[in-house]
Design a protein around this motif. Structure first.
Motif, PDB file in Angstrom:
ATOM      1  N   GLN A 186      29.460 -18.312  -1.497  1.00 16.48           N
ATOM      2  CA  GLN A 186      28.127 -18.803  -1.271  1.00 16.48           C
ATOM      3  C   GLN A 186      27.851 -19.969  -1.808  1.00 16.48           C
ATOM      4  O   GLN A 186      27.298 -20.625  -0.983  1.00 16.48           O
ATOM      5  CB  GLN A 186      27.300 -17.379  -2.290  1.00 16.48           C
ATOM      6  CG  GLN A 186      26.022 -17.673  -1.726  1.00 16.48           C
ATOM      7  CD  GLN A 186      25.708 -16.602  -0.379  1.00 16.48           C
ATOM      8  OE1 GLN A 186      26.191 -15.169  -0.825  1.00 16.48           O
ATOM      9  NE2 GLN A 186      25.395 -17.171   0.562  1.00 16.48           N
ATOM     10  N   SER A 187      28.438 -20.437  -2.719  1.00 17.21           N
ATOM     11  CA  SER A 187      28.031 -21.893  -2.982  1.00 17.21           C
ATOM     12  C   SER A 187      28.887 -22.749  -2.171  1.00 17.21           C
ATOM     13  O   SER A 187      28.328 -23.741  -1.970  1.00 17.21           O
ATOM     14  CB  SER A 187      28.361 -22.034  -4.571  1.00 17.21           C
ATOM     15  OG  SER A 187      29.723 -22.224  -4.973  1.00 17.21           O
ATOM     16  N   ILE A 188      29.892 -22.567  -1.931  1.00 14.17           N
ATOM     17  CA  ILE A 188      30.733 -23.360  -0.842  1.00 14.17           C
ATOM     18  C   ILE A 188      30.096 -23.460   0.157  1.00 14.17           C
ATOM     19  O   ILE A 188      29.676 -24.738   1.061  1.00 14.17           O
ATOM     20  CB  ILE A 188      32.287 -22.974  -0.795  1.00 14.17           C
ATOM     21  CG1 ILE A 188      32.988 -22.854  -1.968  1.00 14.17           C
ATOM     22  CG2 ILE A 188      33.069 -23.635   0.403  1.00 14.17           C
ATOM     23  CD1 ILE A 188      34.324 -22.110  -1.971  1.00 14.17           C
TER      24      ILE A 188
ATOM     25  N   GLN B 171      34.571 -13.071  -8.856  1.00 17.30           N
ATOM     26  CA  GLN B 171      33.804 -14.180  -8.831  1.00 17.30           C
ATOM     27  C   GLN B 171      33.782 -14.962  -7.269  1.00 17.30           C
ATOM     28  O   GLN B 171      32.784 -15.505  -7.106  1.00 17.30           O
ATOM     29  CB  GLN B 171      34.265 -15.588  -9.829  1.00 17.30           C
ATOM     30  CG  GLN B 171      33.770 -15.024 -11.257  1.00 17.30           C
ATOM     31  CD  GLN B 171      34.565 -16.028 -12.113  1.00 17.30           C
ATOM     32  OE1 GLN B 171      34.976 -16.814 -11.614  1.00 17.30           O
ATOM     33  NE2 GLN B 171      34.338 -15.647 -13.415  1.00 17.30           N
TER      34      GLN B 171
ATOM     35  N   GLU C 194      30.399 -15.052  -5.057  1.00 18.74           N
ATOM     36  CA  GLU C 194      29.519 -15.924  -5.358  1.00 18.74           C
ATOM     37  C   GLU C 194      29.986 -17.442  -5.121  1.00 18.74           C
ATOM     38  O   GLU C 194      29.129 -18.274  -4.755  1.00 18.74           O
ATOM     39  CB  GLU C 194      29.384 -15.843  -7.027  1.00 18.74           C
ATOM     40  CG  GLU C 194      28.301 -16.535  -7.686  1.00 18.74           C
ATOM     41  CD  GLU C 194      27.130 -15.590  -7.861  1.00 18.74           C
ATOM     42  OE1 GLU C 194      26.351 -15.858  -8.743  1.00 18.74           O
ATOM     43  OE2 GLU C 194      26.910 -14.296  -7.127  1.00 18.74           O
ATOM     44  N   LEU C 195      31.470 -17.587  -5.451  1.00 16.46           N
ATOM     45  CA  LEU C 195      31.862 -19.096  -5.231  1.00 16.46           C
ATOM     46  C   LEU C 195      31.640 -19.232  -3.688  1.00 16.46           C
ATOM     47  O   LEU C 195      31.276 -20.559  -3.263  1.00 16.46           O
ATOM     48  CB  LEU C 195      33.177 -19.071  -5.646  1.00 16.46           C
ATOM     49  CG  LEU C 195      33.451 -19.038  -7.189  1.00 16.46           C
ATOM     50  CD1 LEU C 195      34.927 -18.788  -7.414  1.00 16.46           C
ATOM     51  CD2 LEU C 195      32.934 -20.524  -7.692  1.00 16.46           C
TER      52      LEU C 195
ATOM     53  N   PRO D  61      34.348 -25.746  -5.729  1.00 16.20           N
ATOM     54  CA  PRO D  61      33.861 -25.245  -7.250  1.00 16.20           C
ATOM     55  C   PRO D  61      35.009 -25.526  -8.162  1.00 16.20           C
ATOM     56  O   PRO D  61      36.088 -25.121  -7.882  1.00 16.20           O
ATOM     57  CB  PRO D  61      33.381 -23.909  -7.089  1.00 16.20           C
ATOM     58  CG  PRO D  61      33.076 -23.860  -6.011  1.00 16.20           C
ATOM     59  CD  PRO D  61      33.984 -24.701  -4.986  1.00 16.20           C
TER      60      PRO D  61
ATOM     61  N   ARG E  53      26.903 -23.022   0.742  1.00 12.12           N
ATOM     62  CA  ARG E  53      25.476 -23.744   0.882  1.00 12.12           C
ATOM     63  C   ARG E  53      25.778 -25.131   0.516  1.00 12.12           C
ATOM     64  O   ARG E  53      25.007 -25.985   1.157  1.00 12.12           O
ATOM     65  CB  ARG E  53      24.856 -23.008  -0.546  1.00 12.12           C
ATOM     66  CG  ARG E  53      23.151 -23.467  -0.724  1.00 12.12           C
ATOM     67  CD  ARG E  53      22.815 -22.749  -1.876  1.00 12.12           C
ATOM     68  NE  ARG E  53      23.554 -22.751  -3.089  1.00 12.12           N
ATOM     69  CZ  ARG E  53      24.063 -21.639  -3.834  1.00 12.12           C
ATOM     70  NH1 ARG E  53      23.838 -20.465  -3.316  1.00 12.12           N
ATOM     71  NH2 ARG E  53      24.819 -21.774  -4.931  1.00 12.12           N
ATOM     72  N   ASN E  54      26.722 -25.540  -0.437  1.00  5.73           N
ATOM     73  CA  ASN E  54      26.824 -27.026  -0.788  1.00  5.73           C
ATOM     74  C   ASN E  54      27.842 -27.836   0.473  1.00  5.73           C
ATOM     75  O   ASN E  54      27.410 -29.055   0.499  1.00  5.73           O
ATOM     76  CB  ASN E  54      27.444 -27.160  -2.138  1.00  5.73           C
ATOM     77  CG  ASN E  54      26.604 -26.573  -2.851  1.00  5.73           C
ATOM     78  OD1 ASN E  54      25.591 -26.540  -2.614  1.00  5.73           O
ATOM     79  ND2 ASN E  54      27.296 -25.942  -4.010  1.00  5.73           N
ATOM     80  N   GLN E  55      28.689 -27.039   1.175  1.00  7.03           N
ATOM     81  CA  GLN E  55      29.500 -27.765   1.964  1.00  7.03           C
ATOM     82  C   GLN E  55      29.330 -27.937   3.287  1.00  7.03           C
ATOM     83  O   GLN E  55      30.018 -28.919   4.059  1.00  7.03           O
ATOM     84  CB  GLN E  55      31.116 -27.380   1.571  1.00  7.03           C
ATOM     85  CG  GLN E  55      31.361 -27.511   0.063  1.00  7.03           C
ATOM     86  CD  GLN E  55      31.236 -28.899  -0.256  1.00  7.03           C
ATOM     87  OE1 GLN E  55      31.766 -30.128   0.457  1.00  7.03           O
ATOM     88  NE2 GLN E  55      31.098 -29.181  -1.697  1.00  7.03           N
TER      89      GLN E  55
END
Ligand code: F6R
Length: 610
Positions: free
Chosen positions: A445-447, A439, A442-443, A566, A449-451
């Motif tokens: 990618q979100s870190i 995972q 994907e994680l 996350p 994007r968001n951080q």
């Protein structure tokens, strides 16, 4: 990470153009290069080990005839750099030539069945199965595009390919999880791994999507959607976008620095590294399991990866690892270890002299040497009994970023494998851990994007502070140490990475009002102790910056700045995710202090002095 290019010119000679394009893609890999062209029913190939200019001086690529050609600059994954492993690769009859960037996971099975059907192979690469599969497909399909479509569903893994054949009328390209762009101009049509390849020819770009195929002819580019059964469905023409980048910007993927580009590449290279074959891990894991003592040796960031792996091996595999800084190894590793010990040497460059010296010494003592590196054919691989390669591709920024997360991924995968062998994990539990590990792309990618923007602001807030602590417990101690190293080497700020529990035994004496303390605090079994450490620092008026789980309200409340991670990120492998904001912090602190993060002073990418 290799670079590929394909071109169909309306007039002129394609080879010089491909050679120059390859030169601009050399940052993607540079251990071997090759070009194939087609003219009057014949394929011409020149390729060799080495850098493109050196090969060109020897072989003169520009003499290759024809208006259709493909080229490749290689970063070896399967098989060492050599002429035979250099791309393009051909079928049995020299009628099809292929260049490929990516990793074919099931190439062994495909190769064995092709050999059973009478095909002969000239290289050790995974790529070579592709021209042979197309050779078979062409017997029952009409046209190169249909044949390529037919074979692609058989390929597991990632690819960006460009293919030509002796029909000499078209060039076919396709992608899945590896980048591929099309370039359109009045003089010709192109495909390539990245924008720099095209820039002098065109700025009109189309991004090819996964499972799309393009057929380039002198008339233009036709796009198809590939069905899971290998059928092609024609797509309506896509309108190109115009790229405004300079060549320098294009090489950095539009980012201002290689380091930032490499941080952003982490989800992809992590995915590639997690594709390492189970059989290769198993081989390593069995050797580890068969030895009484396991030591790791590494330097710098690679040492931090091994430090994190101690926790993984002890908690997941029930094995205690000794993690030794390479330069200290001769002083600390008992000379009587002998054949009871296995050494895992970790080095992205494979050239760090401290690590090489350490393993030469340990090899002399009779230890078995396993190596994890990012660089095929590097000096360290020649000393190894067995090698695992991370799949980070060339890292150009001097500070290690993407190579760190790929080292962690390798070590994490190994710990699961050893855990299964030792019986600490049932098959079911090991499968679950692997799912958690898978995972992370994907994680990440979100870190990212968001951080990123939050961390940039945080860096701004603390940029004037002369000194920092980075604290973590358990596995996060390694993350904290890596965070401190990054900000030290890039922003030239004093920073200490320390086990949080140890901070009260001395370092706390430095803390006064406004002193910044970064806590790496995932919601694992160390969290309740970390809370205590946060309170200790707070009561001395420190400023608290916390990286914690997004749902950790208590820690957020206690902190002056929070970076929320996350909440579904696996604690067993938390450094893979938690290091990313710390890389951004160091990067933005360097930028805000006016330093070039790609070339920090006094440092070198490979340290070859003792
Ligand atoms: C830090 C960094 C260095 C290297 C160290 C070891 O950002 O890049 O600390 O990690 O010099 O290098 P390798 O892994 O090539 O042995």
């Amino acid at each position: 990470m290799c670079g590929i290019i394909g071109a169909v010119l309306i007039r002129g000679q394609v080879a010089p153009l491909i050679r120059q394009s390859l030169k601009r893609l050399e940052y993607r890999g540079y251990d071997s290069s090759g070009i194939a062209t087609v003219e009057e029913g014949r394929i011409y190939i020149k390729k060799d080990k080495g850098k493109i200019d050196d090969i060109h001086r020897r072989l003169n690529f520009d003499l290759l005839p024809g208006v259709i050609g493909i080229g490749h600059t290689r970063w070896a994954t399967h098989g060492p750099p050599s002429r035979s492993n250099a791309h393009p690769h051909i079928d049995c009859n020299n009628r099809i030539a292929v260049v490929h960037n990516g990793i074919i996971e099931n190439y062994q099975e495909l190769r064995e069945s092709l050999v059973d059907r009478g095909h002969s192979f000239l290289s050790e690469t995974d790529t070579e199965v592709i021209p042979h599969l197309i050779e078979e497909a062409l017997q029952t399909t009409k046209g190169l595009d249909q044949a390529v479509g037919k074979i692609l569903p058989k390929i597991e893994g990632s690819y960006a390919i460009a293919v030509l054949d002796t029909s000499g009328t078209s060039l076919v390209c396709a992608r899945k999880e590896s980048p591929l762009l099309l370039g359109l101009s009045n003089d010709g049509f192109y495909c390539a791994s990245d924008v720099p390849a095209f820039l002098p020819m065109t700025r009109q770009i189309i991004v090819l999507e996964d499972e799309e195929i393009a057929c380039l002819t002198t008339q233009g580019a036709t796009l198809y959607q590939l069905s899971p059964k290998g059928k092609l469905f024609k797509l309506p023409p896509k309108s190109p976008t115009t790229v405004q980048w300079t060549l320098d910007m294009a090489e950095k993927g539009g980012y201002p620095h290689f380091m930032l580009k490499e941080i952003h590449e982490q989800p992809r290279v992590l995915r590639d590294t997690l594709r390492i074959k189970k059989a290769e891990l198993q081989k390593f894991a069995e050797v580890m399991n068969n030895h009484q003592t396991i030591c790791t040796v590494a330097a710098g960031t690679s040492y931090h990866a091994t430090l994190a792996s101690r926790y993984m091996f002890s908690q997941i595999a029930g094995r205690f690892l000794h993690s030794v800084v390479a330069s200290e190894s001769p002083e600390i590793i008992d000379t009587s270890l002998g054949d009871e010990a296995v050494i895992i040497a970790v080095s992205q460059s494979g050239e760090t002299i401290d690590t090489i010296h350490a393993i030469k010494d340990l090899k002399r003592q009779g230890c078995t040497i396993l190596v994890i590196t990012n660089t095929i054919d590097s000096s360290i691989t020649r000393l190894a009994d067995s090698v695992l390669y991370t799949q980070a591709g060339p890292e150009i920024g001097v500070a290690a970023t993407k190579t760190f997360v790929t080292q962690l991924a390798c070590l994490a995968s190994l710990s699961i494998c050893v855990g299964e062998i030792t019986g600490k994990q049932t098959h079911e539990e090991a499968r679950h851990l692997l799912e958690e590990l898978n995972q992370f792309p994907e994680l990440l990618q979100s870190i990212i994007r968001n951080q990123e923007s939050i961390v940039k602001e945080t860096a701004q807030h603390y940029v004037a502070k002369p000194s920092f602590f980075f604290l973590g417990r358990g596995i996060s101690r390694a993350t904290a140490m890596e965070g401190a190293l990054k900000i030290k080497e890039l922003a030239y700020v004093h920073a200490e990475g320390y086990p949080a529990g140890e901070s009260k035994h001395g370092p706390i004496a430095l803390v006064e009002e406004g002193f910044p303390v970064v806590f790496v605090a995932p919601n694992d079994r160390t969290r309740r102790f970390i809370l205590g450490n946060v309170m200790e620092m707070k009561s001395r008026l420190a400023q608290i910056i916390t990286l914690c789980s997004g749902d950790d309200e208590r820690l957020a409340e206690l902190s002056d700045s929070v970076i929320q991670m996350p909440s579904n990120l696996s604690n067993a492998f938390s450094p893979i995710g938690y290091v990313v904001p710390l890389q951004f912090l160091a990067y933005y602190a360097a930028i805000q202090r006016g330093y070039n993060p790609d070339q920090p002073r006094n440092l070198a990418k490979a340290v070859t002095v003792l």
